[in-house]
Scaffold this motif. Sequence first.
Motif, short mmCIF file in Angstrom:
data_model
loop_
_atom_site.label_atom_id
_atom_site.label_comp_id
_atom_site.label_asym_id
_atom_site.label_seq_id
_atom_site.Cartn_x
_atom_site.Cartn_y
_atom_site.Cartn_z
N ALA A 1 46.69 1.26 34.25
CA ALA A 1 47.11 -0.14 34.23
C ALA A 1 46.14 -1.01 35.00
O ALA A 1 45.59 -0.60 36.03
CB ALA A 1 48.51 -0.27 34.82
N ALA A 2 45.94 -2.23 34.53
CA ALA A 2 45.06 -3.17 35.23
C ALA A 2 45.65 -3.58 36.57
O ALA A 2 44.91 -3.80 37.53
CB ALA A 2 44.83 -4.41 34.35
N GLU A 3 46.99 -3.67 36.64
CA GLU A 3 47.66 -4.04 37.89
C GLU A 3 48.92 -3.19 38.06
O GLU A 3 49.61 -2.90 37.08
CB GLU A 3 48.06 -5.51 37.89
CG GLU A 3 46.91 -6.49 37.85
CD GLU A 3 47.41 -7.93 37.92
OE1 GLU A 3 48.15 -8.26 38.87
OE2 GLU A 3 47.08 -8.70 37.01
N SER B 1 46.46 1.23 48.38
CA SER B 1 45.42 0.63 47.55
C SER B 1 45.69 0.78 46.05
O SER B 1 45.06 0.11 45.23
CB SER B 1 44.05 1.23 47.89
OG SER B 1 44.06 2.63 47.71
N LEU B 2 46.64 1.64 45.68
CA LEU B 2 47.02 1.76 44.26
C LEU B 2 47.76 0.52 43.77
O LEU B 2 47.84 0.28 42.56
CB LEU B 2 47.93 2.98 44.04
CG LEU B 2 47.33 4.37 44.17
CD1 LEU B 2 48.40 5.42 43.90
CD2 LEU B 2 46.15 4.56 43.24
N VAL B 3 48.30 -0.26 44.70
CA VAL B 3 49.20 -1.36 44.36
C VAL B 3 48.49 -2.70 44.51
O VAL B 3 47.72 -2.91 45.45
CB VAL B 3 50.45 -1.33 45.26
CG1 VAL B 3 51.36 -2.52 44.97
CG2 VAL B 3 51.21 -0.04 45.06
N ASN B 4 48.78 -3.62 43.60
CA ASN B 4 48.27 -4.99 43.70
C ASN B 4 49.31 -5.96 44.26
O ASN B 4 48.98 -6.87 45.01
CB ASN B 4 47.83 -5.49 42.32
CG ASN B 4 46.79 -4.60 41.69
OD1 ASN B 4 47.12 -3.70 40.92
ND2 ASN B 4 45.52 -4.82 42.02
N THR B 5 50.59 -5.75 43.87
CA THR B 5 51.65 -6.67 44.25
C THR B 5 52.90 -5.90 44.66
O THR B 5 53.26 -4.92 44.02
CB THR B 5 52.01 -7.60 43.07
OG1 THR B 5 50.85 -8.31 42.65
CG2 THR B 5 53.09 -8.60 43.46
N LYS C 1 46.39 -5.02 54.07
CA LYS C 1 45.75 -4.03 53.19
C LYS C 1 45.21 -4.67 51.91
O LYS C 1 44.74 -3.99 51.00
CB LYS C 1 46.77 -2.95 52.80
CG LYS C 1 47.43 -2.25 53.97
CD LYS C 1 46.55 -1.21 54.59
CE LYS C 1 47.30 -0.41 55.65
NZ LYS C 1 46.46 0.63 56.28
N GLY C 2 45.31 -6.01 51.81
CA GLY C 2 44.82 -6.70 50.63
C GLY C 2 45.80 -6.78 49.49
O GLY C 2 45.41 -7.03 48.34
N ILE C 3 47.09 -6.58 49.78
CA ILE C 3 48.13 -6.55 48.76
C ILE C 3 48.90 -7.86 48.78
O ILE C 3 49.23 -8.39 49.84
CB ILE C 3 49.08 -5.37 49.00
CG1 ILE C 3 48.33 -4.04 48.88
CG2 ILE C 3 50.27 -5.38 48.03
CD1 ILE C 3 49.07 -2.87 49.43
N THR C 4 49.20 -8.40 47.62
CA THR C 4 50.02 -9.60 47.50
C THR C 4 51.48 -9.24 47.71
O THR C 4 51.99 -8.32 47.05
CB THR C 4 49.83 -10.26 46.13
OG1 THR C 4 48.46 -10.62 45.95
CG2 THR C 4 50.71 -11.50 45.99
#
Length: 251
Positions: free
Chosen positions: A198-200, A222-226, A244-247
């Motif tokens: 998946a892209a996100e 880091s596997l997660v975007n949101t 961690k850079g996650i929304t």
Amino acid sequence: MLTSQRKQRILEKLNAEGQVLSGALSLEFAVSEDTIRRDLRELAAEGRLQRVHGGALPASGAVANFAERKTLRTDAKKRVAQQGASLISAGQVVIIDGGTTTGELVRCLPDDLAITVVTHSPGIALALVEHPLIEVILIGGRLFKHSIVTVGAATVEGIERIQADLFFMGVTGIHPEAGLTTGDYEEACIKRAFSGRAAETVVMASPEKINSASPFQIGPLSLVNTVVVEPDTDAAWVKAIRAKGITVVGA
């Protein structure tokens, strides 16, 4: 101090701080690390915490069987599911994991939404049978009855043929250090494979999953975007996740 009192203090400290370390507990209670490790083993056997190297984390309340999980924090699951549904756009290919929160997600999808849903959950597929515009792809494999999803080599083979826009990943624990965890080894492998296609990746985290851990790691954060959470979620936890850079999106 009695053993029962020490254990209670350990649980209170764990609840307040989100983790405990064996060495620090040994000094605090003036007992050996072996004694602390025994306390942690016994508390883990009772399902009160999750042991990790050097200490313990809060145990997830989301590792019960499917029927029991359906009654757990239902209002919170509905709220995060409604917010999760708002992240989906028409025309997308969306992977939806099995679980009670993702079950709420499909009930939130509007009748005029045209997407393709890929899932290894017969329950998710059946919930979309009457949806007028959603195409459903059900991935087969061995049925894991605890979670009512398919697992195994056939499932992984099916996953490898997908290119999706979004993956709604079900977890039983999400912790800044322990990452994304679940209660079954094979399920962890399947979730990791889906995320790679998946892209996100989105995690809808109802309260019992936050700052807790289960025995098997799906992967790092880091596997997660949101991550979608309740608006009153602990601010320190939210800050740690965002670092961690996650929304993080409030429901």
